[in-house]
Write an enzyme that holds these catalytic residues in place. Structure first.
Site, PDB file in Angstrom:
ATOM      1  N   ASP A 455     109.335  46.811 105.509  1.00  0.00           N
ATOM      2  CA  ASP A 455     108.718  47.453 104.344  1.00  0.00           C
ATOM      3  C   ASP A 455     109.259  46.890 103.033  1.00  0.00           C
ATOM      4  O   ASP A 455     108.508  46.683 102.087  1.00  0.00           O
ATOM      5  CB  ASP A 455     108.937  48.969 104.392  1.00  0.00           C
ATOM      6  CG  ASP A 455     107.901  49.656 105.263  1.00  0.00           C
ATOM      7  OD1 ASP A 455     106.709  49.308 105.125  1.00  0.00           O
ATOM      8  OD2 ASP A 455     108.273  50.510 106.080  1.00  0.00           O
ATOM      9  N   CYS A 502     117.774  46.776 109.954  1.00  0.00           N
ATOM     10  CA  CYS A 502     117.032  47.054 111.178  1.00  0.00           C
ATOM     11  C   CYS A 502     115.594  46.546 111.099  1.00  0.00           C
ATOM     12  O   CYS A 502     114.795  46.817 111.980  1.00  0.00           O
ATOM     13  CB  CYS A 502     117.071  48.541 111.509  1.00  0.00           C
ATOM     14  SG  CYS A 502     116.379  49.568 110.209  1.00  0.00           S
TER      15      CYS A 502
HETATM   16  C1  PEP Z   1     111.288  48.419 108.229  1.00  0.00           C
HETATM   17  O1  PEP Z   1     110.463  48.800 107.403  1.00  0.00           O
HETATM   18  O2  PEP Z   1     111.909  47.338 108.156  1.00  0.00           O
HETATM   19  C2  PEP Z   1     111.574  49.251 109.417  1.00  0.00           C
HETATM   20  C3  PEP Z   1     112.537  48.915 110.254  1.00  0.00           C
HETATM   21  O3  PEP Z   1     110.766  50.336 109.612  1.00  0.00           O
HETATM   22  P1  PEP Z   1     109.288  50.248 110.280  1.00  0.00           P
HETATM   23  O4  PEP Z   1     109.101  48.837 110.753  1.00  0.00           O
HETATM   24  O5  PEP Z   1     109.314  51.247 111.375  1.00  0.00           O
HETATM   25  O6  PEP Z   1     108.425  50.616 109.116  1.00  0.00           O
HETATM   26 MG    MG Z   2     109.771  50.845 107.457  1.00  0.00          MG
END
Ligand code: PEP
Ligand code: MG
Length: 570
Positions: A455, A502
């Site tokens: 994001d 992450c």
């Molecule tokens: C991100 O945005 O990097 C994340 C780990 O969350 P998601 O991919 O679940 O939006």
């Molecule tokens: Mg995210």
């Protein structure tokens, strides 16, 4: 003559073998009227019963070969057999439309699969394959035919099929060297199973797959998504050598992955797993995850046909916590909205859903739903080492409001006589540029931060993460994103709290030296990347990596950063 086909790399590695076409039998279906409605319903019920026996046996085989978590997909198949919206609907339609059972089974399956496939959410789309799998089985049983037995495929074969289902994949003999299909995506269950079994797979070849004949020699590359038909002998030899090296590298990395990862000059980097469902627990263990850096709890909400209860959630969180013992498990609270809708909750239409009412914003506006999750987390906490993480935070006020609700839940539970551990670390995701910019302020309110580059990249570069038309603009290696990562790491270090990552960038082994140099303490990724990333951490000298990061932050583009990183020798 050699031909090269391009598809989607769905399970990593090189595979060589003789093509074996697997054309599945699909019984003919006509819409002839049912002469005896009761008899049709009885045939359907008998088919459901037989399907239940078959799926239970399949589940046992899958559990033995791949572990309980992978076998759980067949629980979903069994649940479809009892689902009033599926088999219940078939029975009432046989009565109301007076059509034969096979026809009704075919149409209801088609409708439900179509509905699931049309949803925005990738996870739900993959459920469409599951329901087709179950429907195909019922149709075969209704027609009195025996399903083809995949265990008869000779060792050393590459299976070629229009589409593969989890039932097919679970029964392939261990000597299969590859899978190639016309349809399918990386997130399909068959692809996930192929990855778990370590069988290279290329999916989504489309019509070009028809160029493959039974007995052709195929060389497939499950990373690049390519299939070579009848390549010259020297290319086959090269591929064999590649397979030998890959095996060696994987064995070495996997063996070493049992140990913690320190850089060559002694900085510990924690390498953890991202988990998107309980099925990921097995692979996390097999790849020696040091804990969970991100548990996406959305699966609990997406798999359910209503808001999951406190009890259901508690059980699920307990399972994950129990599996990891005293290793940390970071559970992220519900992140819906954006591209994730729930079938049982009508979200008002938004012009810009990714900038809209999602994640922590939604949860704070629905304390009833949020508190159910927080209570379940606190109730499960005594089963392991729980850390709680809030997604999409952009202000101090959001953190304070979320923490106040968490405290309210703790007080309620304690009054109800439920023991809740004293100290549960509470952290936030840094995935909004504003949060990275004020990370120094946010860091004072939390126990840890984890950077969500998926994001953070789309918001920083104003490039939708799911839009192919701007895919060339979307790159987490852009210096603007890296500067925000660096700011966050610095703020964390100053506040004395750990900073992890992450997003997908964390699992790209090529980027490991740069991420270590930027100051991350923890990297969390899909389990299969863990051994390779740990190996890269060990090869890196932290001081050299810090210099690499310094240079990268001054570059002009993501391409320049990627070139610099490739030239870097640890
Ligand atoms: C991100 O945005 O990097 C994340 C780990 O969350 P998601 O991919 O679940 O939006
Ligand atoms: Mg995210």
């Amino acid at each position: 003559m050699t031909r090269l086909l391009q598809g989607v790399g769905a399970a990593s590695g090189t595979g060589i073998g003789k093509a074996v076409w697997w054309r599945k039998e699909t019984p003919e279906v006509t819409d002839s009227p049912a002469s005896d409605v009761d008899r049709e319903i009885l045939s359907l019920e008998q088919a459901i019963e037989k399907a239940r026996e078959q799926i239970r046996r399949l589940r046992e085989v899958a559990a033995e070969r791949m572990g309980e978590e992978e076998a759980a997909v067949f629980d979903a198949h069994l649940a479809f057999l009892d689902d009033p919206a599926y088999t219940g609907e078939m029975k009432s339609r046989i009565r109301s439309e007076k059509k034969n059972a096979a026809y009704v089974c075919h149409t209801v399956t088609d409708e439900m699969a179509g509905l699931l496939a049309s949803l925005d959410d990738e996870y739900m789309r993959a459920r469409a394959d599951d329901i087709r799998d179950v429907g195909g089985r019922l149709l075969l049983l209704l027609s009195g035919k025996e399903p083809f037995d995949p265990s008869t495929i000779p060792d050393g074969s590459v299976v070629v099929a229009d589409e593969l289902t989890p039932s097919d994949t679970a029964r392939f003999p261990e000597g299969i060297t590859g899978m190639v299909t016309a349809k399918g995506s990386r997130t399909a269950h068959a692809a996930i199973m192929a990855r778990t079994l370590g069988i290279p797979a290329v999916l989504g070849l489309g019509e070009s797959i028809d160029e493959i004949r039974d007995g052709d020699t195929l060389v497939l590359d499950g990373d690049k998504g390519t299939v070579l038909i009848n390549p010259p002998a020297e290319e086959v030899e090269q591929a064999k050598e590649q397979i030998r090296l890959q095996k060696l590298r994987r064995e070495q990395a996997l063996k070493a992955a049992e140990e913690d990862a320190f850089t060559a000059d002694g900085k510990r980097i924690h390498v953890l797993a991202n988990i998107g469902s309980l099925q990921d627990l097995g692979p996390s263990e097999a790849n020696h995850a040091e804990g969970v850096g991100l548990l996406r709890t959305e699966f609990l909400y997406l798999e359910s046909s209503r808001w999951p209860s406190e009890e259901e959630q508690t059980r699920a969180y307990e399972r994950v916590l129990n599996a990891f013992g005293d290793r940390p498990v970071i559970i992220r609270t519900l992140d819906i909205g954006g591209d994730k809708d729930l079938p049982y909750h009508a979200m008002p239409r938004e012009e810009n859903p990714f900038l809209g009412h999602r994640a922590i914003r939604f949860c704070l506006s629905r304390p009833d739903i949020f508190k159910t999750q927080l209570r379940a987390l606190l109730r499960a906490a005594s089963h392991g080492n729980l850390w709680i993480m809030f997604p999409m935070v952009q202000s101090l006020a959001e953190i304070r409001a979320a923490k106040a609700l968490l405290e309210e839940c703790r007080t309620e539970l304690e009054q109800e006589g439920v023991a809740v551990p004293n100290k549960i670390p509470v952290g936030i995701m840094i995935e909004v540029p504003a949060a990275a910019v004020i990370a120094d302020l946010l860091a004072k309110e939390v126990d840890f931060m984890s950077i969500g580059t998926n994001d953070l990249t789309q918001y920083t570069l104003a490039a939708d993460r799911g839009n192919e038309q701007v895919a060339d603009l979307y790159d987490a290696a852009h210096p603007a994103v890296l500067r925000l990562v660096h700011m966050t790491c610095r703020a964390g270090a100053q506040a004395g709290i750990p900073v992890g990552m992450c997003g997908e960038l964390a699992g790209d082994p090529e980027m490991t030296p740069l991420l270590v140099g930027l100051g991350l303490d923890e990297l969390s990724m899909s389990p299969s990347s863990i051994p390779e990333v740990k190996a890269r951490v060990r090869a890196v000298d932290f001081k050299k990596a810090a210099l690499l990061a310094e240079k990268a932050l001054e570059l002009e583009s993501a391409d320049e950063v990627r070139r610099l990183v490739r030239r870097f020798t640890p």
